[in-house]
Design an enzyme around this catalytic site. Structure first.
Site, PDB file in Angstrom:
ATOM      1  N   GLU A 181      -5.674   7.122  -0.938  1.00  0.00           N
ATOM      2  CA  GLU A 181      -5.648   5.906  -0.121  1.00  0.00           C
ATOM      3  C   GLU A 181      -6.336   4.758  -0.838  1.00  0.00           C
ATOM      4  O   GLU A 181      -5.861   3.618  -0.817  1.00  0.00           O
ATOM      5  CB  GLU A 181      -6.321   6.168   1.228  1.00  0.00           C
ATOM      6  CG  GLU A 181      -5.539   7.064   2.165  1.00  0.00           C
ATOM      7  CD  GLU A 181      -4.157   6.535   2.477  1.00  0.00           C
ATOM      8  OE1 GLU A 181      -4.044   5.326   2.769  1.00  0.00           O
ATOM      9  OE2 GLU A 181      -3.200   7.321   2.431  1.00  0.00           O
ATOM     10  N   HIS A 190       1.551   4.375  -3.032  1.00  0.00           N
ATOM     11  CA  HIS A 190       1.614   5.839  -2.999  1.00  0.00           C
ATOM     12  C   HIS A 190       2.774   6.342  -3.853  1.00  0.00           C
ATOM     13  O   HIS A 190       2.646   7.343  -4.567  1.00  0.00           O
ATOM     14  CB  HIS A 190       1.789   6.328  -1.561  1.00  0.00           C
ATOM     15  CG  HIS A 190       0.541   6.261  -0.745  1.00  0.00           C
ATOM     16  ND1 HIS A 190      -0.632   6.869  -1.120  1.00  0.00           N
ATOM     17  CD2 HIS A 190       0.276   5.653   0.449  1.00  0.00           C
ATOM     18  CE1 HIS A 190      -1.564   6.647  -0.207  1.00  0.00           C
ATOM     19  NE2 HIS A 190      -1.041   5.907   0.754  1.00  0.00           N
ATOM     20  N   ASP A 228      -4.573   1.255  -2.018  1.00  0.00           N
ATOM     21  CA  ASP A 228      -5.146  -0.057  -1.688  1.00  0.00           C
ATOM     22  C   ASP A 228      -5.291  -0.912  -2.946  1.00  0.00           C
ATOM     23  O   ASP A 228      -4.991  -2.111  -2.945  1.00  0.00           O
ATOM     24  CB  ASP A 228      -6.519   0.107  -1.036  1.00  0.00           C
ATOM     25  CG  ASP A 228      -6.432   0.529   0.420  1.00  0.00           C
ATOM     26  OD1 ASP A 228      -5.337   0.434   1.008  1.00  0.00           O
ATOM     27  OD2 ASP A 228      -7.465   0.959   0.979  1.00  0.00           O
ATOM     28  N   HIS A 245       0.837  -1.199   0.000  1.00  0.00           N
ATOM     29  CA  HIS A 245       0.000   0.000   0.000  1.00  0.00           C
ATOM     30  C   HIS A 245       0.876   1.256   0.000  1.00  0.00           C
ATOM     31  O   HIS A 245       0.629   2.190  -0.783  1.00  0.00           O
ATOM     32  CB  HIS A 245      -0.912  -0.008   1.232  1.00  0.00           C
ATOM     33  CG  HIS A 245      -1.612   1.282   1.491  1.00  0.00           C
ATOM     34  ND1 HIS A 245      -2.868   1.554   0.994  1.00  0.00           N
ATOM     35  CD2 HIS A 245      -1.235   2.393   2.191  1.00  0.00           C
ATOM     36  CE1 HIS A 245      -3.225   2.774   1.376  1.00  0.00           C
ATOM     37  NE2 HIS A 245      -2.257   3.294   2.106  1.00  0.00           N
ATOM     38  N   GLU A 246       1.898   1.268   0.860  1.00  0.00           N
ATOM     39  CA  GLU A 246       2.805   2.416   0.896  1.00  0.00           C
ATOM     40  C   GLU A 246       3.552   2.562  -0.426  1.00  0.00           C
ATOM     41  O   GLU A 246       3.764   3.681  -0.918  1.00  0.00           O
ATOM     42  CB  GLU A 246       3.802   2.273   2.054  1.00  0.00           C
ATOM     43  CG  GLU A 246       3.168   2.238   3.433  1.00  0.00           C
ATOM     44  CD  GLU A 246       2.385   3.496   3.749  1.00  0.00           C
ATOM     45  OE1 GLU A 246       2.797   4.579   3.291  1.00  0.00           O
ATOM     46  OE2 GLU A 246       1.352   3.399   4.429  1.00  0.00           O
TER      47      GLU A 246
END
Length: 420
Positions: free
Chosen positions: A351, A279, A355, A275-276
Site C-alpha cells: 500500500e 499495484h 501511494d 494508487h490502484e
C-alpha cells in the site's frame, strides 16, 4: 482420543482463542479516552465525528466478537458430534462416494448459511444502518441472497462433485484438485466483471469524458490496457466508497463506485485510481497471484498427505474420506492463519508503494492526502486500533500513517530541489 486429535484440538482452539483475545484487545482499545488524533487528521475530524467513529469501531468490534463466538460454538458442535451425524445421513441418502460427499458438504454449507444469515441481517439493517451506511432494502437483500445461493449451486456444486470424483478415482488426486483450483481462479477472473458483477449491480460507462481520459492515461502509463471504465450503482446498497481493477485479458475493467464520484473531486479520484494502477505497475497483483498459487499448492499437497495418512483416518469417529477431508481442512486453515498475518504485513508494505507511485505519476501528493482524509471521515475509520491487532489483521495501514509517508515524499522532493 488419538494423539492427532489432541494436536487438532490444541491447534484449532489455540488459534481461535488467540484471535478472540486480539478482538477483545481491539474492542477495549477503541475508546474515546484512548483516541490521540494524529495532527494530519485534525482538520477533518470534529469532536462529534471522533465520538461517532469510536462508537462505530466499538460496535463493529463487538459484532465480530459475538459472531466469532457463535461460529466457534457451531464449529465445536460439528467437530465433536454434528459432522459425524451428517456423514451417517449422507451415507443413508445416496450411493457412491462423490454423491455422498456432495450431500455431506451441501448440508454443512446450508447449516452455515442459516447460522450466518441473522448476523448478515443485523450487520446490514441494524449496525450499518445505525451509522448511515446501509441503503439496501429488504427486497434487494433477499434478491441478492437468492442470487448468491443460485451461483453457489450452479458453480460450486459441479466443482465439488468433480473434486470428489478425482479423490475417489486417483491416488495422486491433489494434482487434479490443484488444476481445478487454478482453473476456478482463472474462470472467476473472466466471468466476474462480465457475468457475476452485473447480477448484483448496474454498470454504466463513466460519463465524465475528461476524467475518463485522465484515468486512461494513467492506465496506459501503468501498462494496464483496459476495455472500459464503468460506474457501479453501489450507493443503492451502501454509503462506503471504493474503486478497483477486475478481470483479465479482454474482460479487464476499471470499476468506480458512484459514491466515489459523489464524495471526491476529480483530482482525488485520479489519485485513488493512480494508487490502484501502482499495484499493477509494481507487480503487486502478479506477486499476489504467485504467492496465492504457491500457498494453494502447499495447502493441497498437505491436504492430500493428511487425508491419505493413517494418522488422520478415523478422526473423531468419522470414516468417509470426504469427512476426513473436512477435518484436515479445518486443521490446515487454523495453521494457515499465521500466513494471513504475514500477508497483512506484505499488503501494508504494498500500500505504501502504491501511494508512492500515485504521487509520482500524478506529480502531486496533495490529492491523495485529501482522498485519504475524506475516506477516513466517510468510512468512520477506527482512530485507535490496538497495535497488535492492526499489525496482524490490517491489510491497509491507518490513513494517518499513509499521509505521514506521503508528506515524507514531499519533504524529499523539496530537499532535492533545494540542493539544485
Amino acid at each position: 482420543m488419538t494423539s492427532f486429535e489432541t494436536v487438532f484440538i490444541l491447534v484449532v482452539y489455540g488459534i481461535a482463542f488467540f484471535e478472540l483475545f486480539l478482538l477483545s484487545l481491539n474492542f477495549r482499545n477503541a475508546k474515546l479516552s484512548k483516541v490521540s488524533l494524529p495532527d494530519n487528521l485534525r482538520d477533518v475530524f470534529s469532536d462529534d465525528l471522533i465520538e461517532k467513529s469510536v462508537e462505530y469501531s466499538r460496535a463493529k468490534s463487538l459484532f465480530v466478537i459475538v459472531s466469532s463466538v457463535v461460529n466457534l460454538v457451531a464449529l465445536s458442535i460439528g467437530i465433536f458430534w454434528g459432522f459425524g451425524v451428517i456423514e451417517s445421513l449422507s451415507m443413508k441418502l445416496a450411493e457412491g462416494f462423490a454423491l455422498r460427499g456432495l450431500i455431506f458438504f451441501s448440508l454443512i454449507a446450508s447449516i452455515y448459511f442459516f447460522i450466518s444469515l441473522p448476523f448478515s441481517i443485523y450487520s446490514t439493517f441494524v449496525l450499518e444502518n445505525r451509522y448511515g451506511f446501509n441503503r439496501t432494502t429488504p427486497k434487494t437483500f433477499v434478491s441478492d441472497k437468492i442470487k448468491e445461493i443460485l451461483l453457489a449451486a450452479g458453480i460450486g456444486l459441479p466443482l465439488v462433485y468433480l473434486a470428489l470424483l478425482a479423490i475417489d478415482s486417483f491416488e495422486y488426486w491433489w494434482v487434479y484438485l490443484l488444476i481445478g483450483v487454478v482453473g476456478f481462479e482463472i474462470l472467476t477472473q473472466l466471468i466476474f466483471p462480465t457475468v457475476i458483477l452485473p447480477l448484483f449491480y448496474k454498470l454504466k460507462p463513466l460519463e465524465d469524458e475528461n476524467l475518463a481520459k485522465r484515468i486512461r492515461e494513467i492506465a496506459d502509463k501503468a501498462g494496464f490496457g483496459v476495455k472500459s471504465i464503468l460506474v457501479m450503482d453501489a450507493s443503492r446498497k451502501t454509503g462506503h466508497t471504493n474503486a478497483f481493477f477486475t478481470g483479465i485479458g479482454r474482460a479487464k475493467r476499471i470499476v468506480l463506485y458512484d459514491s466515489l464520484l459523489e464524495k471526491h473531486s476529480s483530482e482525488e479520484i485520479e489519485a485513488i485510481f493512480a494508487h490502484e494502477a501502482g499495484h499493477f505497475k509494481r507487480k503487486h497483483i502478479l506477486k499476489g497471484m504467485l504467492i496465492s498459487n504457491a500457498v494453494a499448492i502447499f495447502a493441497v499437497v498437505l491436504l492430500w498427505m493428511m487425508v491419505e495418512s493413517d494418522t488422520v483416518a478415523g478422526i473423531f469417529g468419522v470414516s468417509e474420506k470426504y469427512a476426513i477431508l473436512l477435518y484436515a481442512g479445518i486443521f490446515l486453515s487454523s495453521i494457515f492463519t499465521v500466513l494471513d498475518w504475514i500477508d497483512s504485513f506484505i499488503s501494508r508494505k504494498w500500500e505504501f508503494e502504491a501511494d508512492s507511485y500515485a504521487a509520482m505519476i500524478t506529480g502531486d501528493t496533495q490529492p491523495m492526502i485529501r482522498a485519504l482524509k475524506n475516506l477516513s471521515v466517510s468510512n468512520l475509520s477506527n482512530l485507535s486500533p490496538h497495535p497488535l491487532y492492526a499489525a496482524l489483521y490490517y491489510s491497509h495501514p491507518p490513513s494517518w500513517e499513509r499521509i505521514e509517508k506521503l508528506n515524507g515524499i514531499v519533504s524529499n522532493i523539496d530537499e532535492r530541489k533545494s540542493r539544485g
